[in-house]
Design an enzyme around this catalytic site. Structure first.
Site, short mmCIF file in Angstrom:
data_model
loop_
_atom_site.label_atom_id
_atom_site.label_comp_id
_atom_site.label_asym_id
_atom_site.label_seq_id
_atom_site.Cartn_x
_atom_site.Cartn_y
_atom_site.Cartn_z
N GLY A 1 0.83 -1.20 0.00
CA GLY A 1 0.00 0.00 0.00
C GLY A 1 0.86 1.25 0.00
N CYS A 2 0.25 2.37 -0.37
CA CYS A 2 1.01 3.61 -0.47
C CYS A 2 1.46 4.09 0.90
CB CYS A 2 0.20 4.68 -1.19
SG CYS A 2 -1.50 4.85 -0.62
#
Lengths: 341, 341, 341, 341
Positions: free
Chosen positions: D144-145
């Site tokens: 995920g970012c």
């Protein structure tokens, strides 16, 4: 005074609520929403928390002195004669009563007009241009945002025959709130931010409204090129207008005409020489700002006008019309300067 | 190949550095700055950290194959003949060599031209319109951003005599990076954000450059109304153009003319019917996008063109010119699509 | 009442002008600027055109009832005792009278305090927390914007010993108007837009102000980590606070404490469960919005508070203090809801 | 090499297309969309006009070397074993293979894991931390970012036992593109612009992913407070992290640890002392930037890390993983510096 708003959760509707809550003559407020009737206004708009705005009603309109209709075109016109019969003054922020001709309406809006018999009774609610006709009126068509900015700039000049009428260019720019609260890609932040575009090129529905009022001012039928653009900002509207001046007319004649028209107006301001309108000058206020120059090389005048699309372009002007219709001081509840910065 | 940049820390200069660093034919880079010579490029622009761009030099230009001048007008023209004598090709991103006439330059820029004898040797570096003249050239005037967008749209149509020339309106909109990195109220975030304005109305210096090139295309002297506006965004430029079409000319004729001109071009794209340019389509790329419609009611064509002001409007086009001047593939180092969103 | 503003053209100063012009008890306005004395206010801020704000004065302060000082720290403290001797109430929007200790002031501001003998006479003007001390006062230190948001959230909880004091994290975010109207790269649109950053990490001058007031509330000396960030927006401020709750304390205890503190307040609103503050809720208003949750997994409370940095964080609160000092209704001239959208 | 993208019209999918089109090892591209299969890619994204990207396919995946899945969680996991059986390497940009534990997945995502038997085969694709495990792999969970930015900052420090693990605060801020292309009020321009808010407070689904990887680094189970915020910008992500340092550890020890970890990395940059990360440093690039300071007063370290959420936080890192999985140079197709400004 009892006042109501149909479409009270749209952007223009919410702006009306904000203005009505601070208007001293307004008592009870009837706020209706077809989509979220029954919900608390504060749950739709938490920035109203603690202000006791109340529960949103359905559209069974009670007895009122004034009803604002902030709905998409076509949705209230059919009910308007019933409102009028109940002595409710109607101020329509939609498009249904702006055009004199049901036929033109049908050409541009692609639906039959729901109440064409009322068109002759409606007044076009641009107070600085039609103040006396608005006073005491019961059915007021609140102008579109683009037409408001355009007409404030052009109508006095055309009334005095200072401009040629065969080549009028209106290049218009609006913030995103003009598109309403509906979602979709067209208003998605990531598609609007850091972006600028034209839209509705050659077919935007404010075109016939502008042409109707400019033709009336010029006393000849005329057409315009009107091109709206979307600016990556929330509020504000600016129009840049190009026209050829009549032979012998100087820049000073045009400015003088504006000054005569507007020098006693509270909301319309001709800027000093060299100061050009910025949308932020009007933001959050009911003010309009104008400037022009004549380009000696081409013989054309370049005009810039700015307003806040939700105030002078919608809710603020609607309150101004209410004040005129009800006999209150015209600027009650809508005075004040832009929020800066 | 050894390449240099004067003004390497301005926005156009930094964009040149970004493009040159990925260009396969470029070896040594000489980067100069009059204000911060001696500083590390990475301390001026920390996003270059770890990329070893090097120390900024003073303006004592070494031997080079190509020198880009990204300086305010007037600062390098006086030195240009010396560069040329040393066999350094000069690509000027400033205004000094764009106008053929020293007199017109002096009217608009209010200073005497520093090297008017070189004007006849300079080529106007808009590759899609003057490709053959640019090949191998030694002195290239990189066009202004507004002229680039305008000329790509209008030159083919005027060359083919499809438009009338007596009423050309160019309503232009630019992001803030076009104003450069200098500070002041005009670029202060709080004064630009949520704001939109016209500026330079009737007197912007790109006007004579546009008129020169349009007159050349139309083979008659013509004037235009050119009005730039500032959009609250960083990058991007869009022009909306209004003109009367010649009698008998249809929308399809205009589109056909564009397609013939641009169908083999990598960077200029005529959008499909109904799709209108948005500045973000070009952002970060060297691409231009075009669309038009003829309004049957007024007989005027409305044209919209968009580019990235720092790419096709400045550094990207400058690299394109370098490629042509040096005989490399024209799109080397500048291919690619916009960053989206 | 005669009222004056030193620094009337800065953002906080201009906001004061906007609020004072609509305040019913305010008669004459004395507006001073050291940099543009002699200029018309409307030429500095054209959005005031036609409002007759008048000519900007120099800083020779006339007889007044109240003087607002919206100047950088250090510039008015030296003159304050003279103002007080003339019975002019002073409301300082700068930092000079916020810290009780001249020594702490000198540590963080790196200059000797110009009037340390007055510190004991100054009251910290956060009305919801120190209302009774402010009434009738003559020297009021208007709190900083970050401290205002932070203290409204934390002071009641610390006064009631609901939080541990050894690990307080205040992660704060502000719009750009907080940086003032001065130019430079730090406020250049192209460097701020589409960008987000921390600044003043570990050394921002609002730190000691926050620690002083939190220590006072907790009755023990404490330190905090305070990290401000710059948000690409003009107005608004939000703080996210992390703290460990005291053993046995539940989320509901914290909410109850807030509600008791604020249920009769016009400007401070605890949002309903699940609704989290957004800066826009407060924009253009004097309102503050609060929310919290206790994370059962970590035992920490997460608190979010928002205000408009120029209103409750500066000019709005200053008017609130003036009203208390002069005995007017506390919300006079500053009531109202945010501008939305 | 034949490469495919499921979800090719979302923001991460489109970014993958941009990167794959310029990657020298990529031949045929299979681009699929469940919602607009059959449409031309250029009609969905007109900025690709003239680039011949082709028609969007349905999700009947052909034979491929690598398949990127840029779909909401749960949609492709059930099909993954079939892809693997066909020797298609799968790089999942969704959440299905990031958590080692199907039970934790079900707690946070509220659905049963569709293919829990594959979890043991998936590698967590953060190359700077797990490079050797990724090489040649067939099933890669692209992080995920928020976790990417957080883990780059914290994992090396926790591996070396430099931080205490009982009080980790991660205050995160993201641009709007992280919310995807879906519409609705949450991404409406007028509701996001000039606004800042926290969201998912205490329950964001990146929390267990962060905790899993930090616990693995620290070799003890730990929990964090993770609070994401929405920044009014399109791209970019910044995390501000607070932690207590272990006794005796100095700021220099922490920096030294980072430098050792990252000095040979192309994409992760420890900024020089005093330079703090800004999201724009990374915008459009695969770079990450780090900085920290130890506050002597509180004994806590404050860490700031930034990435572009669509590049290092999604598509860029996915290409980096493809390069490792296929044995290409790790930075192929994703080198380069941010677009500035």
């Amino acid at each position: 005074m009892k006042v109501g708003v149909l479409g009270a959760t749209g952007y223009a509707g919410q702006e009306l609520v904000r203005l009505l809550k601070r208007h001293e003559e307004v008592g009870d407020l009837y706020l209706a929403s077809s989509s979220v009737a029954g919900e608390d206004y504060e749950s739709v708009y938490p920035h109203w928390s603690g202000q006791r705005v109340g529960i949103l009603q359905d559209e069974n309109v009670p007895d009122l002195d004034v009803l604002f209709c902030a709905l998409p075109h076509g949705l209230t016109a059919a009910r308007t004669s019933a409102f009028l019969a109940r002595n409710i003054k109607v101020i329509d922020l939609g498009a249904d009563f702006r055009l004199n001709s049901a036929q033109v309406y049908e050409e541009w809006y692609k639906v039959k007009h729901p109440a064409s018999e009322l068109l002759k009774d409606a007044v076009y609610g641009l107070p600085e241009l039609y103040r006396e006709q608005i006073r005491g009126q019961s059915l007021i068509a609140n102008p579109g945002c683009y037409p408001t900015a355009t007409l404030l700039a052009l109508v006095p000049l055309l009334r005095h025959n200072l401009l040629q009428t065969n080549y009028l260019i209106i290049d218009a720019k609006s913030g995103v709130s003009g598109a309403g609260r509906g979602g979709g890609l067209g208003t998605h932040y990531a598609e609007v931010n850091e972006n600028f575009k034209a839209y509705g090129v050659g077919n935007h529905r404010h075109t016939p409204e502008i042409e109707q009022e400019l033709s009336r001012a010029a006393k000849v039928p005329l057409t315009v090129n009107f091109t709206p653009h979307l600016v990556p900002m929330t509020r504000g509207m600016l129009v840049t207008i190009y026209a050829a001046v009549q032979p012998g007319i100087q820049e000073e004649d045009l400015r003088e005409c504006w000054k005569e028209q507007y020098e006693r107006e509270e909301f319309v301001h001709v800027l000093p020489l060299g100061a050009w309108p910025q949308t932020k000058f009007a933001s959050g206020s009911n003010n309009a700002f104008l400037q022009l120059t004549v380009d000696q090389r081409t013989g054309n005048v370049i005009i810039v006008a700015t307003i806040d699309n939700l105030m002078k372009g919608a809710a603020g002007q609607a309150i101004q019309n209410m004040n005129l219709a009800m006999g209150y001081p015209e600027s009650q509840g809508i005075s004040g300067t832009a929020l800066w910065p």
